[in-house]
Design a protein around this motif. Structure first.
Motif, mmCIF file in Angstrom:
data_model
loop_
_atom_site.group_PDB
_atom_site.id
_atom_site.type_symbol
_atom_site.label_atom_id
_atom_site.label_comp_id
_atom_site.label_asym_id
_atom_site.label_seq_id
_atom_site.Cartn_x
_atom_site.Cartn_y
_atom_site.Cartn_z
ATOM 1 N N ARG A 54 0.832 -1.207 0.000
ATOM 2 C CA ARG A 54 0.000 0.000 0.000
ATOM 3 C C ARG A 54 0.869 1.262 0.000
ATOM 4 N NH1 ARG A 54 -5.384 -0.922 0.855
ATOM 5 N NH2 ARG A 54 -6.022 -2.810 1.966
ATOM 6 N N SER A 55 1.948 1.233 0.770
ATOM 7 C CA SER A 55 2.826 2.393 0.862
ATOM 8 C C SER A 55 3.580 2.630 -0.443
ATOM 9 C CB SER A 55 3.819 2.190 2.013
ATOM 10 O OG SER A 55 4.739 3.250 2.080
ATOM 11 N N ILE A 56 4.144 1.570 -1.029
ATOM 12 C CA ILE A 56 4.902 1.691 -2.276
ATOM 13 C C ILE A 56 4.022 2.233 -3.393
ATOM 14 C CG2 ILE A 56 6.042 0.363 -4.118
ATOM 15 C CD1 ILE A 56 7.072 -1.527 -1.881
ATOM 16 N N ARG A 57 2.784 1.751 -3.446
ATOM 17 C CA ARG A 57 1.886 2.126 -4.541
ATOM 18 C C ARG A 57 0.930 3.260 -4.176
ATOM 19 N NH1 ARG A 57 -1.272 -1.681 -7.988
ATOM 20 N NH2 ARG A 57 -1.392 0.375 -8.980
ATOM 21 N N ASN A 58 0.936 3.677 -2.905
ATOM 22 C CA ASN A 58 0.043 4.747 -2.435
ATOM 23 C C ASN A 58 -1.419 4.379 -2.699
ATOM 24 O OD1 ASN A 58 -0.627 7.202 -1.256
ATOM 25 N ND2 ASN A 58 -0.504 8.324 -3.204
ATOM 26 N N LEU A 59 -1.840 3.228 -2.206
ATOM 27 C CA LEU A 59 -3.166 2.687 -2.462
ATOM 28 C C LEU A 59 -4.140 3.024 -1.338
ATOM 29 C CD1 LEU A 59 -2.103 -0.888 -3.635
ATOM 30 C CD2 LEU A 59 -2.742 1.046 -5.101
ATOM 31 N N ASP A 60 -5.420 3.185 -1.706
ATOM 32 C CA ASP A 60 -6.434 3.365 -0.670
ATOM 33 C C ASP A 60 -7.110 2.025 -0.374
ATOM 34 O OD1 ASP A 60 -8.348 2.838 -2.645
ATOM 35 O OD2 ASP A 60 -8.738 4.956 -3.032
ATOM 36 N N ASP A 61 -8.086 2.033 0.530
ATOM 37 C CA ASP A 61 -8.672 0.764 0.960
ATOM 38 C C ASP A 61 -9.671 0.198 -0.052
ATOM 39 O OD1 ASP A 61 -10.809 2.489 1.255
ATOM 40 O OD2 ASP A 61 -11.178 2.033 3.366
ATOM 41 N N LYS A 62 -9.912 0.913 -1.144
ATOM 42 C CA LYS A 62 -10.823 0.409 -2.178
ATOM 43 C C LYS A 62 -10.081 -0.337 -3.284
ATOM 44 C CE LYS A 62 -14.355 3.958 -1.424
ATOM 45 N NZ LYS A 62 -13.676 4.536 -0.255
ATOM 46 N N HIS A 63 -8.772 -0.412 -3.175
ATOM 47 C CA HIS A 63 -7.994 -1.106 -4.199
ATOM 48 C C HIS A 63 -8.250 -2.615 -4.136
ATOM 49 C CE1 HIS A 63 -4.662 -2.078 -6.864
ATOM 50 N NE2 HIS A 63 -4.283 -2.993 -5.994
ATOM 51 N N HIS A 64 -8.436 -3.211 -5.293
ATOM 52 C CA HIS A 64 -8.610 -4.652 -5.361
ATOM 53 C C HIS A 64 -7.246 -5.334 -5.466
ATOM 54 C CE1 HIS A 64 -13.028 -4.512 -6.390
ATOM 55 N NE2 HIS A 64 -12.951 -5.597 -5.646
ATOM 56 N N PHE A 65 -6.854 -6.004 -4.410
ATOM 57 C CA PHE A 65 -5.663 -6.840 -4.490
ATOM 58 C C PHE A 65 -6.004 -8.105 -5.273
ATOM 59 C CE2 PHE A 65 -4.556 -4.118 -0.968
ATOM 60 C CZ PHE A 65 -3.203 -3.887 -1.194
ATOM 61 N N THR A 66 -4.970 -8.778 -5.750
ATOM 62 C CA THR A 66 -5.172 -9.964 -6.585
ATOM 63 C C THR A 66 -4.529 -11.177 -5.947
ATOM 64 O OG1 THR A 66 -5.211 -8.622 -8.610
ATOM 65 C CG2 THR A 66 -4.746 -10.958 -8.869
ATOM 66 N N LEU A 67 -5.255 -12.290 -5.978
ATOM 67 C CA LEU A 67 -4.697 -13.568 -5.571
ATOM 68 C C LEU A 67 -4.238 -14.284 -6.833
ATOM 69 C CD1 LEU A 67 -7.363 -14.726 -2.952
ATOM 70 C CD2 LEU A 67 -5.341 -13.283 -2.615
ATOM 71 N N VAL A 68 -2.932 -14.424 -6.979
ATOM 72 C CA VAL A 68 -2.370 -15.098 -8.148
ATOM 73 C C VAL A 68 -2.336 -16.593 -7.854
ATOM 74 C CG1 VAL A 68 -0.303 -15.373 -9.570
ATOM 75 C CG2 VAL A 68 -1.071 -13.090 -8.907
ATOM 76 N N CYS A 69 -3.094 -17.350 -8.632
ATOM 77 C CA CYS A 69 -3.316 -18.769 -8.351
ATOM 78 C C CYS A 69 -2.583 -19.665 -9.341
ATOM 79 C CB CYS A 69 -4.815 -19.082 -8.393
ATOM 80 S SG CYS A 69 -5.794 -18.112 -7.219
ATOM 81 N N HIS A 70 -2.343 -20.886 -8.905
ATOM 82 C CA HIS A 70 -1.658 -21.865 -9.749
ATOM 83 C C HIS A 70 -2.599 -22.462 -10.785
ATOM 84 C CE1 HIS A 70 0.021 -26.046 -10.449
ATOM 85 N NE2 HIS A 70 0.954 -25.248 -10.911
ATOM 86 N N ASP A 71 -3.825 -22.741 -10.379
ATOM 87 C CA ASP A 71 -4.769 -23.369 -11.297
ATOM 88 C C ASP A 71 -6.202 -23.031 -10.872
ATOM 89 O OD1 ASP A 71 -5.230 -24.992 -9.050
ATOM 90 O OD2 ASP A 71 -3.996 -26.623 -9.822
ATOM 91 N N PHE A 72 -7.152 -23.536 -11.637
ATOM 92 C CA PHE A 72 -8.544 -23.192 -11.379
ATOM 93 C C PHE A 72 -9.049 -23.791 -10.075
ATOM 94 C CE2 PHE A 72 -13.048 -22.690 -11.998
ATOM 95 C CZ PHE A 72 -13.134 -21.509 -12.703
ATOM 96 N N ALA A 73 -8.570 -24.981 -9.745
ATOM 97 C CA ALA A 73 -8.988 -25.620 -8.492
ATOM 98 C C ALA A 73 -8.609 -24.747 -7.294
ATOM 99 C CB ALA A 73 -8.358 -27.002 -8.370
ATOM 100 N N GLN A 74 -7.412 -24.176 -7.341
ATOM 101 C CA GLN A 74 -6.981 -23.305 -6.253
ATOM 102 C C GLN A 74 -7.788 -22.011 -6.243
ATOM 103 O OE1 GLN A 74 -2.991 -21.139 -6.141
ATOM 104 N NE2 GLN A 74 -2.586 -22.840 -4.729
ATOM 105 N N LEU A 75 -8.009 -21.453 -7.407
ATOM 106 C CA LEU A 75 -8.779 -20.211 -7.517
ATOM 107 C C LEU A 75 -10.165 -20.358 -6.897
ATOM 108 C CD1 LEU A 75 -9.035 -17.954 -10.669
ATOM 109 C CD2 LEU A 75 -11.116 -18.895 -9.692
ATOM 110 N N SER A 76 -10.801 -21.497 -7.153
ATOM 111 C CA SER A 76 -12.184 -21.686 -6.705
ATOM 112 C C SER A 76 -12.310 -21.870 -5.195
ATOM 113 C CB SER A 76 -12.813 -22.876 -7.427
ATOM 114 O OG SER A 76 -12.116 -24.072 -7.146
ATOM 115 N N GLN A 77 -11.194 -22.023 -4.485
ATOM 116 C CA GLN A 77 -11.240 -22.067 -3.026
ATOM 117 C C GLN A 77 -11.437 -20.679 -2.429
ATOM 118 O OE1 GLN A 77 -7.860 -24.139 -1.239
ATOM 119 N NE2 GLN A 77 -7.573 -25.284 -3.129
ATOM 120 N N PHE A 78 -11.106 -19.648 -3.195
ATOM 121 C CA PHE A 78 -11.048 -18.294 -2.642
ATOM 122 C C PHE A 78 -12.124 -17.351 -3.175
ATOM 123 C CE2 PHE A 78 -6.979 -20.228 -1.940
ATOM 124 C CZ PHE A 78 -6.649 -19.806 -0.657
ATOM 125 N N VAL A 79 -12.799 -17.750 -4.249
ATOM 126 C CA VAL A 79 -13.894 -16.932 -4.785
ATOM 127 C C VAL A 79 -15.072 -17.836 -5.133
ATOM 128 C CG1 VAL A 79 -12.501 -15.024 -5.684
ATOM 129 C CG2 VAL A 79 -12.861 -17.054 -7.103
#
Length: 206
Positions: A54-79
């Motif tokens: 947040r400090s490096i990029r000067n981000l506010d609390d509305k910024h969407h962080f990203t979960l970088v996933c290995h595959d679809f099975a992993q992705l579907s655990q988090f969304v």
């Protein structure tokens, strides 16, 4: 002072990948290449590193962080992904897309959009990134390495090392990577919304 790792772009050295992942598990913030420019990454739940991003990029609390996933099975655990969205996302991955979706309880609260309770997810088409998340065994909490007041993201490992020497713990360099930001598609509403047009083809979502 940031450590510098020179990684082969097609055959990343397992020992080097393991060393980087050990440092991530120990709390490190790393700059790493993807198929869509460089990103800042750390382990899920690492509040200190999250604050540093947040400090490096000067981000506010509305910024969407990203979960970088290995595959679809992993992705579907988090969304949460319904059938229609499943087909659309599955067809576009791996690739230069970030998808905004409702988060599951697996996602730390501080990563969620404060009103929507959503988070970004992606599966990159990049050998080194895939090696990192496979070794880590969980998504890499990430944000594009786009500095405040700069129109273009950083794309050269040596430059990142020079400019962020005292702000990140490690820089991974595997040569040229993508120079365009990801295309961002918001699936949290009734219809998909193209939030940002980038490296990924948007025609399938229009």
């Amino acid at each position: 002072m940031a450590k510098y790792f020179d990684v082969h772009p097609a055959n990343p050295q397992p020992r080097t990948i393991s060393t980087v992942v050990d440092s991530i598990r120990s709390g490190a913030l790393v700059a790493y290449p993807t198929d869509s420019c460089y990103a800042l990454g750390c382990q899920l739940g690492n509040r200190d590193a999250l604050g540093r991003i947040r400090s490096i990029r000067n981000l506010d609390d509305k910024h969407h962080f990203t979960l970088v996933c290995h595959d679809f099975a992993q992705l579907s655990q988090f969304v949460r992904v319904d059938n229609d969205v499943f087909r659309a996302v599955k067809a576009a991955t791996p690739g230069s897309y970030t998808f905004i979706l409702p988060a599951t309880k697996e996602v730390p609260r501080q990563l969620l959009h404060p009103k929507k309770k959503t988070v970004g997810v992606r599966i990159p088409d990049h050998v080194v990134t895939q090696a990192l998340v496979a070794e880590l065994g969980e998504p890499l909490l990430s944000s594009t390495l786009l500095l405040p007041d700069e129109a273009e993201p950083l794309t050269q490992g040596w430059e990142i090392k020079e400019r962020l020497e005292h702000e990140v713990d490690a820089v991974i360099d595997s040569g040229d990577c993508g120079t365009e930001l990801t295309t961002v598609i918001d699936f949290s509403g009734d219809e998909p919304e193209i939030v940002r047009r980038g490296a990924g083809d948007t025609s399938r979502f229009e």
